[in-house]
Design a protein around this motif. Structure first.
Motif, PDB file in Angstrom:
ATOM      1  N   ILE A  18       0.844  -1.190   0.000  1.00 56.92           N
ATOM      2  CA  ILE A  18       0.000   0.000   0.000  1.00 56.92           C
ATOM      3  C   ILE A  18       0.885   1.247   0.000  1.00 56.92           C
ATOM      4  CG2 ILE A  18      -1.835   1.247   1.240  1.00 56.92           C
ATOM      5  CD1 ILE A  18      -2.585  -1.580   0.172  1.00 56.92           C
ATOM      6  N   GLY A  19       0.517   2.244  -0.803  1.00 54.05           N
ATOM      7  CA  GLY A  19       1.261   3.500  -0.857  1.00 54.05           C
ATOM      8  C   GLY A  19       2.469   3.463  -1.776  1.00 54.05           C
ATOM      9  N   GLU A  20       2.685   2.343  -2.461  1.00 51.63           N
ATOM     10  CA  GLU A  20       3.828   2.222  -3.380  1.00 51.63           C
ATOM     11  C   GLU A  20       3.376   2.375  -4.825  1.00 51.63           C
ATOM     12  OE1 GLU A  20       7.088   1.953  -2.576  1.00 51.63           O
ATOM     13  OE2 GLU A  20       6.516   2.064  -0.459  1.00 51.63           O
ATOM     14  N   LYS A  21       4.316   2.777  -5.659  1.00 50.58           N
ATOM     15  CA  LYS A  21       4.059   2.925  -7.090  1.00 50.58           C
ATOM     16  C   LYS A  21       4.396   1.634  -7.815  1.00 50.58           C
ATOM     17  CE  LYS A  21       5.157   7.843  -7.214  1.00 50.58           C
ATOM     18  NZ  LYS A  21       6.084   8.840  -7.775  1.00 50.58           N
ATOM     19  N   TYR A  22       3.582   1.357  -8.828  1.00 48.64           N
ATOM     20  CA  TYR A  22       3.773   0.181  -9.674  1.00 48.64           C
ATOM     21  C   TYR A  22       3.728   0.605 -11.131  1.00 48.64           C
ATOM     22  CZ  TYR A  22       3.219  -2.913  -5.687  1.00 48.64           C
ATOM     23  OH  TYR A  22       3.405  -3.573  -4.500  1.00 48.64           O
ATOM     24  N   ARG A  23       4.486  -0.085 -11.971  1.00 48.09           N
ATOM     25  CA  ARG A  23       4.473   0.157 -13.402  1.00 48.09           C
ATOM     26  C   ARG A  23       3.756  -1.004 -14.093  1.00 48.09           C
ATOM     27  NH1 ARG A  23       9.438   1.359 -14.024  1.00 48.09           N
ATOM     28  NH2 ARG A  23       9.065   3.597 -14.026  1.00 48.09           N
ATOM     29  N   HIS A  24       2.767  -0.671 -14.898  1.00 44.04           N
ATOM     30  CA  HIS A  24       2.053  -1.658 -15.700  1.00 44.04           C
ATOM     31  C   HIS A  24       2.974  -2.112 -16.830  1.00 44.04           C
ATOM     32  CE1 HIS A  24      -1.040  -3.012 -18.641  1.00 44.04           C
ATOM     33  NE2 HIS A  24      -1.637  -3.439 -17.539  1.00 44.04           N
ATOM     34  N   PHE A  25       2.771  -3.326 -17.315  1.00 47.94           N
ATOM     35  CA  PHE A  25       3.661  -3.850 -18.346  1.00 47.94           C
ATOM     36  C   PHE A  25       3.644  -3.009 -19.621  1.00 47.94           C
ATOM     37  CE2 PHE A  25      -0.287  -5.902 -19.520  1.00 47.94           C
ATOM     38  CZ  PHE A  25      -0.248  -5.991 -20.901  1.00 47.94           C
ATOM     39  N   LYS A  26       2.613  -2.171 -19.803  1.00 51.22           N
ATOM     40  CA  LYS A  26       2.562  -1.282 -20.970  1.00 51.22           C
ATOM     41  C   LYS A  26       3.293   0.032 -20.719  1.00 51.22           C
ATOM     42  CE  LYS A  26      -1.707  -3.146 -22.871  1.00 51.22           C
ATOM     43  NZ  LYS A  26      -3.110  -2.849 -23.203  1.00 51.22           N
ATOM     44  N   GLY A  27       3.769   0.254 -19.469  1.00 46.26           N
ATOM     45  CA  GLY A  27       4.621   1.402 -19.189  1.00 46.26           C
ATOM     46  C   GLY A  27       4.061   2.479 -18.279  1.00 46.26           C
ATOM     47  N   ASN A  28       2.749   2.551 -18.099  1.00 43.54           N
ATOM     48  CA  ASN A  28       2.173   3.596 -17.256  1.00 43.54           C
ATOM     49  C   ASN A  28       2.354   3.272 -15.780  1.00 43.54           C
ATOM     50  OD1 ASN A  28       1.219   5.303 -19.321  1.00 43.54           O
ATOM     51  ND2 ASN A  28      -0.526   3.957 -19.641  1.00 43.54           N
ATOM     52  N   GLU A  29       2.356   4.341 -14.960  1.00 45.78           N
ATOM     53  CA  GLU A  29       2.573   4.187 -13.524  1.00 45.78           C
ATOM     54  C   GLU A  29       1.288   4.405 -12.741  1.00 45.78           C
ATOM     55  OE1 GLU A  29       5.878   6.587 -12.262  1.00 45.78           O
ATOM     56  OE2 GLU A  29       7.232   5.596 -13.672  1.00 45.78           O
TER      57      GLU A  29
END
Length: 76
Positions: A8-19
């Motif tokens: 929770i509260g962390e950033k993730y990158r989708h495999f298509k590149g968006n955050e």
């Protein structure tokens, strides 16, 4: 079996590149399935929900299995 955990509260990158920013874990009201509530960090900054198993799951891209969302390492 899932070997990854959500933060929770962390950033993730989708495999298509968006955050995206993970805001909460929630429960589906009918099935009690764990859901991830997350926010786009671009465009309209919309709020989305997806099953935890899908968020942490794999996706086949060009014949390879990769993480659908990957935690962004913000440590220097």
């Amino acid at each position: 079996m899932q070997d990854r955990t959500i933060k929770i509260g962390e950033k993730y990158r989708h495999f298509k590149g968006n955050e995206y920013l993970v805001l909460y874990l929630a429960k589906h009201s009918e099935t009690l399935e764990d859901m991830v509530v997350y926010q786009k960090l671009y465009g309209d900054f919309g709020i989305w929900v997806r099953p935890l198993s899908m968020f942490l799951g794999k996706k086949e891209v060009d014949g390879k299995l990769i993480n659908r969302f990957e935690e962004i390492d913000n440590k220097l």
